[in-house]
Design a protein around this motif. Structure first.
Motif, mmCIF file in Angstrom:
data_model
loop_
_atom_site.group_PDB
_atom_site.id
_atom_site.type_symbol
_atom_site.label_atom_id
_atom_site.label_comp_id
_atom_site.label_asym_id
_atom_site.label_seq_id
_atom_site.Cartn_x
_atom_site.Cartn_y
_atom_site.Cartn_z
ATOM 1 N N ALA A 52 0.875 -1.149 -0.030
ATOM 2 C CA ALA A 52 0.086 -0.051 0.077
ATOM 3 C C ALA A 52 0.978 1.266 -0.059
ATOM 4 O O ALA A 52 0.452 2.154 -0.823
ATOM 5 C CB ALA A 52 -1.008 0.036 1.159
ATOM 6 N N ALA A 53 1.985 1.386 0.668
ATOM 7 C CA ALA A 53 2.673 2.292 0.869
ATOM 8 C C ALA A 53 3.534 2.846 -0.312
ATOM 9 O O ALA A 53 3.651 3.957 -0.987
ATOM 10 C CB ALA A 53 3.805 2.054 1.989
ATOM 11 N N ALA A 54 3.755 1.490 -1.361
ATOM 12 C CA ALA A 54 4.562 1.646 -2.580
ATOM 13 C C ALA A 54 3.609 2.490 -3.561
ATOM 14 O O ALA A 54 3.796 3.273 -4.318
ATOM 15 C CB ALA A 54 5.044 0.375 -3.054
ATOM 16 N N VAL A 55 2.335 1.863 -3.410
ATOM 17 C CA VAL A 55 1.433 2.395 -4.216
ATOM 18 C C VAL A 55 0.917 4.108 -4.034
ATOM 19 O O VAL A 55 0.922 4.840 -4.810
ATOM 20 C CB VAL A 55 0.180 1.809 -4.380
ATOM 21 N N ILE A 56 0.997 4.374 -2.794
ATOM 22 C CA ILE A 56 0.713 5.810 -2.439
ATOM 23 C C ILE A 56 1.785 6.573 -2.736
ATOM 24 O O ILE A 56 1.416 7.760 -3.420
ATOM 25 C CB ILE A 56 0.362 5.755 -0.876
ATOM 26 N N LYS A 57 3.045 6.001 -2.665
ATOM 27 C CA LYS A 57 4.084 6.925 -3.152
ATOM 28 C C LYS A 57 4.399 7.147 -4.769
ATOM 29 O O LYS A 57 4.167 8.191 -5.018
ATOM 30 C CB LYS A 57 5.462 6.245 -2.542
ATOM 31 N N GLN A 58 4.006 5.953 -5.269
ATOM 32 C CA GLN A 58 4.390 6.130 -7.016
ATOM 33 C C GLN A 58 3.079 6.615 -7.505
ATOM 34 O O GLN A 58 3.284 7.356 -8.500
ATOM 35 C CB GLN A 58 4.642 4.508 -7.278
ATOM 36 N N ARG A 59 1.839 6.454 -7.142
ATOM 37 C CA ARG A 59 0.721 6.624 -7.819
ATOM 38 C C ARG A 59 -0.166 7.879 -7.393
ATOM 39 O O ARG A 59 -0.770 8.600 -7.977
ATOM 40 C CB ARG A 59 -0.088 5.487 -8.073
#
Length: 288
Positions: A52-59
């Motif tokens: 979830a953190a990676a998607v929040i950062k990237q997208r």
């Protein structure tokens, strides 16, 4: 003079282009930092939270801070606005005590993993099939059920199971996920009897030949889900992140595969990054 004008125009165009290029970064820097609570020693919590953190950062462009703690403090942090959300609410049974205490201070965002199950497991070569069946073999099991970290909901349920099934010769041995699975591995290697707290999804089902003991009194519930909980202020702080967390869900089989990949040596960051690249449609459905 004409040459000077051309140089000036080129300079202005370059400056304008550079300024436009800086706009998204400046905009991203203005977005609030999202704090996600999790239990680092729990594989499912570790992976879903990093995903979830990676998607929040990237997208979505928000910075993310991950805040590791035990289960109880994780719930308290969301309820008190010390964190914005967490993706590790084992419901309706395991974390029932936390939800009943804090339900007015958190917002349920729905399941992010469905089809969970918890209970006591033993190696398949052990001729015991029910929790009550443990009773006459206390000596074989060294009078213990090996659990995980203190405060975990499954430990609370196991204490209840010991009383409900009259396992007076047993006690819960508080441990950690790593220590518990290490003891399980060692016992199976030596064909020894061992009882451990167990749940799905979890990589150890792919690694070891084990079975759940039947729980006719449903001390561990009848199955459930892992849910996402948010602090009420998140909806105003970041509507986009709030909407994303409301949509975020991963199939149990894919989470189990990710957990086994990490267990076999891949870093959580690398496993999550590869999964995101391999599943663009699912990721798009979360952020659209």
């Amino acid at each position: 003079m004409k040459q000077f004008k051309r140089i000036l125009q080129a300079g202005l165009l370059a400056a304008a282009t550079l300024g436009m290029g800086l706009l998204p970064a400046a905009h991203a820097a203005d977005k609030p930092t999202i704090k996600l609570g999790y239990v680092q020693s729990w594989p499912s919590s570790d992976i879903t939270t990093h995903l979830a953190a990676a998607v929040i950062k990237q997208r979505l462009g928000n910075p993310v801070d991950l805040v590791a703690s035990g289960a109880g403090p994780m719930w308290e942090a969301v309820a008190s606005d010390h964190t914005d959300a967490m993706l590790t609410a084992w419901l309706p049974t395991t974390h029932k005590v936390y939800y009943e205490k804090l339900w007015q201070k958190v917002v349920p965002m729905g399941p992010n993993v469905t089809g969970t199950r918890l209970g006591i497991a033993v190696p398949k070569y052990v001729p015991v099939n029910t929790i009550a069946g443990l009773k006459k073999y206390a000596g074989k099991f060294q009078g213990r059920i090996v659990g995980v970290g203190a405060g975990a909901g499954i430990n609370i349920d196991t204490e209840k199971a010991i009383k409900a099934y009259g396992l007076s010769g047993f006690h819960l041995q508080t441990s950690s996920v790593a220590a518990m699975t290490a003891q399980l591995k060692r016992a199976i290697k030596n064909k020894q009897w061992i009882a451990v707290t167990a749940w799905t999804p979890m990589w150890m089902w792919a690694k070891f030949d084990i079975k759940f003991l039947k729980d006719p009194k449903h001390i561990y519930g009848k199955g459930g889900y892992i849910g996402t909980m948010a602090n009420p202020a998140l909806a105003k702080k970041s509507p986009a992140v709030y909407a994303f967390l409301n949509r975020f869900a991963i199939p149990r089989a894919q989470l189990s595969a990710l957990m086994l990949e990490v267990k076999n040596g891949t870093s959580v960051k690398a496993a999550v990054g590869a999964w995101i690249k391999a599943h663009p449609k699912m990721v798009n459905s979360w952020v659209s």
